[in-house]
Design a protein around this motif. Structure first.
Motif, PDB file in Angstrom:
ATOM      1  N   ALA A  24       0.830  -1.209   0.000  1.00 39.70           N
ATOM      2  CA  ALA A  24       0.000   0.000   0.000  1.00 39.70           C
ATOM      3  C   ALA A  24       0.863   1.258   0.000  1.00 39.70           C
ATOM      4  CB  ALA A  24      -0.939  -0.003   1.208  1.00 39.70           C
ATOM      5  N   TYR A  25       1.926   1.259   0.799  1.00 40.74           N
ATOM      6  CA  TYR A  25       2.814   2.423   0.809  1.00 40.74           C
ATOM      7  C   TYR A  25       3.539   2.583  -0.524  1.00 40.74           C
ATOM      8  CZ  TYR A  25       2.265   3.604   5.741  1.00 40.74           C
ATOM      9  OH  TYR A  25       1.768   4.011   6.947  1.00 40.74           O
ATOM     10  N   ALA A  26       3.971   1.463  -1.122  1.00 39.60           N
ATOM     11  CA  ALA A  26       4.628   1.535  -2.429  1.00 39.60           C
ATOM     12  C   ALA A  26       3.647   2.041  -3.492  1.00 39.60           C
ATOM     13  CB  ALA A  26       5.183   0.173  -2.813  1.00 39.60           C
ATOM     14  N   GLY A  27       2.423   1.532  -3.466  1.00 40.37           N
ATOM     15  CA  GLY A  27       1.408   2.001  -4.405  1.00 40.37           C
ATOM     16  C   GLY A  27       1.069   3.468  -4.204  1.00 40.37           C
ATOM     17  N   ASN A  28       0.973   3.876  -2.952  1.00 40.18           N
ATOM     18  CA  ASN A  28       0.679   5.267  -2.652  1.00 40.18           C
ATOM     19  C   ASN A  28       1.808   6.172  -3.129  1.00 40.18           C
ATOM     20  OD1 ASN A  28      -0.633   7.510  -1.671  1.00 40.18           O
ATOM     21  ND2 ASN A  28      -0.717   6.804   0.443  1.00 40.18           N
ATOM     22  N   PHE A  29       3.052   5.719  -2.942  1.00 38.01           N
ATOM     23  CA  PHE A  29       4.196   6.497  -3.415  1.00 38.01           C
ATOM     24  C   PHE A  29       4.132   6.652  -4.937  1.00 38.01           C
ATOM     25  CE2 PHE A  29       8.429   6.573  -5.261  1.00 38.01           C
ATOM     26  CZ  PHE A  29       8.920   7.750  -4.725  1.00 38.01           C
ATOM     27  N   GLY A  30       3.879   5.539  -5.629  1.00 37.36           N
ATOM     28  CA  GLY A  30       3.794   5.604  -7.084  1.00 37.36           C
ATOM     29  C   GLY A  30       2.665   6.508  -7.554  1.00 37.36           C
ATOM     30  N   TRP A  31       1.530   6.414  -6.881  1.00 34.55           N
ATOM     31  CA  TRP A  31       0.381   7.241  -7.225  1.00 34.55           C
ATOM     32  C   TRP A  31       0.694   8.718  -7.036  1.00 34.55           C
ATOM     33  CZ3 TRP A  31      -4.941   6.510  -4.361  1.00 34.55           C
ATOM     34  CH2 TRP A  31      -5.941   7.205  -5.032  1.00 34.55           C
ATOM     35  N   ARG A  32       1.294   9.045  -5.910  1.00 35.46           N
ATOM     36  CA  ARG A  32       1.631  10.445  -5.639  1.00 35.46           C
ATOM     37  C   ARG A  32       2.741  10.943  -6.562  1.00 35.46           C
ATOM     38  NH1 ARG A  32       0.381  12.391   0.107  1.00 35.46           N
ATOM     39  NH2 ARG A  32      -1.221  10.944   0.788  1.00 35.46           N
ATOM     40  N   HIS A  33       3.699  10.067  -6.852  1.00 34.40           N
ATOM     41  CA  HIS A  33       4.804  10.465  -7.736  1.00 34.40           C
ATOM     42  C   HIS A  33       4.290  10.763  -9.148  1.00 34.40           C
ATOM     43  CE1 HIS A  33       8.885  10.867  -9.110  1.00 34.40           C
ATOM     44  NE2 HIS A  33       8.655   9.977 -10.070  1.00 34.40           N
ATOM     45  N   ALA A  34       3.303   9.993  -9.584  1.00 32.71           N
ATOM     46  CA  ALA A  34       2.743  10.214 -10.917  1.00 32.71           C
ATOM     47  C   ALA A  34       2.019  11.554 -11.020  1.00 32.71           C
ATOM     48  CB  ALA A  34       1.778   9.079 -11.275  1.00 32.71           C
ATOM     49  N   GLN A  35       1.553  12.088  -9.891  1.00 34.76           N
ATOM     50  CA  GLN A  35       0.820  13.350  -9.905  1.00 34.76           C
ATOM     51  C   GLN A  35       1.605  14.477  -9.243  1.00 34.76           C
ATOM     52  OE1 GLN A  35      -3.177  12.939  -8.530  1.00 34.76           O
ATOM     53  NE2 GLN A  35      -3.640  11.310  -9.963  1.00 34.76           N
ATOM     54  N   HIS A  36       2.914  14.340  -9.145  1.00 36.74           N
ATOM     55  CA  HIS A  36       3.695  15.370  -8.455  1.00 36.74           C
ATOM     56  C   HIS A  36       3.765  16.677  -9.222  1.00 36.74           C
ATOM     57  CE1 HIS A  36       6.936  14.240 -11.183  1.00 36.74           C
ATOM     58  NE2 HIS A  36       7.583  15.324 -10.795  1.00 36.74           N
ATOM     59  N   THR A  37       3.427  16.666 -10.496  1.00 40.29           N
ATOM     60  CA  THR A  37       3.484  17.904 -11.271  1.00 40.29           C
ATOM     61  C   THR A  37       2.276  18.795 -11.022  1.00 40.29           C
ATOM     62  OG1 THR A  37       2.475  16.772 -13.151  1.00 40.29           O
ATOM     63  CG2 THR A  37       4.876  16.874 -13.095  1.00 40.29           C
ATOM     64  N   SER A  38       1.171  18.223 -10.556  1.00 41.88           N
ATOM     65  CA  SER A  38       0.008  19.064 -10.294  1.00 41.88           C
ATOM     66  C   SER A  38       0.211  19.797  -8.968  1.00 41.88           C
ATOM     67  CB  SER A  38      -1.277  18.233 -10.250  1.00 41.88           C
ATOM     68  OG  SER A  38      -1.334  17.487  -9.064  1.00 41.88           O
TER      69      SER A  38
END
Length: 101
Positions: A24-38
């Motif tokens: 869950a933490y790895a998925g959350n990191f990936g999810w947040r990293h994918a949207q770090h430009t917004s």
């Protein structure tokens, strides 16, 4: 740890919850990293995943404490644990001040 015992079942659940939280933490990191430009706020889905992950981690911590303190499963053996109870300059087994003979 013998199979079929309450300690074994607790250990399996503890392991499974830790694996779920790690994913869950790895998925959350990936999810947040994918949207770090917004530059907008963090979405409710991300916050919910974080909150659920912390809650599952708390349950896992409780189970880990149960394994260690109720069932006695520890990483260190009794000899290694005894080192933490020795005082400086006093050999093991020597009575401290005020001890009765």
């Amino acid at each position: 740890m013998p199979t079929g015992t309450p300690a074994f079942r607790t250990g399996l659940l503890y392991m499974a919850l830790n694996l779920v939280v790690t994913c869950a933490y790895a998925g959350n990191f990936g999810w947040r990293h994918a949207q770090h430009t917004s530059s907008g706020p963090v979405g409710p889905g991300m916050l919910t995943l974080s909150a659920v992950s912390v809650a599952v981690l708390a349950v896992s911590g409780f189970l880990g404490g149960r394994l260690a303190y109720r069932y006695g499963f520890r990483v260190a053996d009794e000899t290694a644990q005894a080192e933490g109870y020795r005082t400086a300059g006093r050999p093991t087994g020597t009575a401290g001040p005020g001890a009765r003979p």
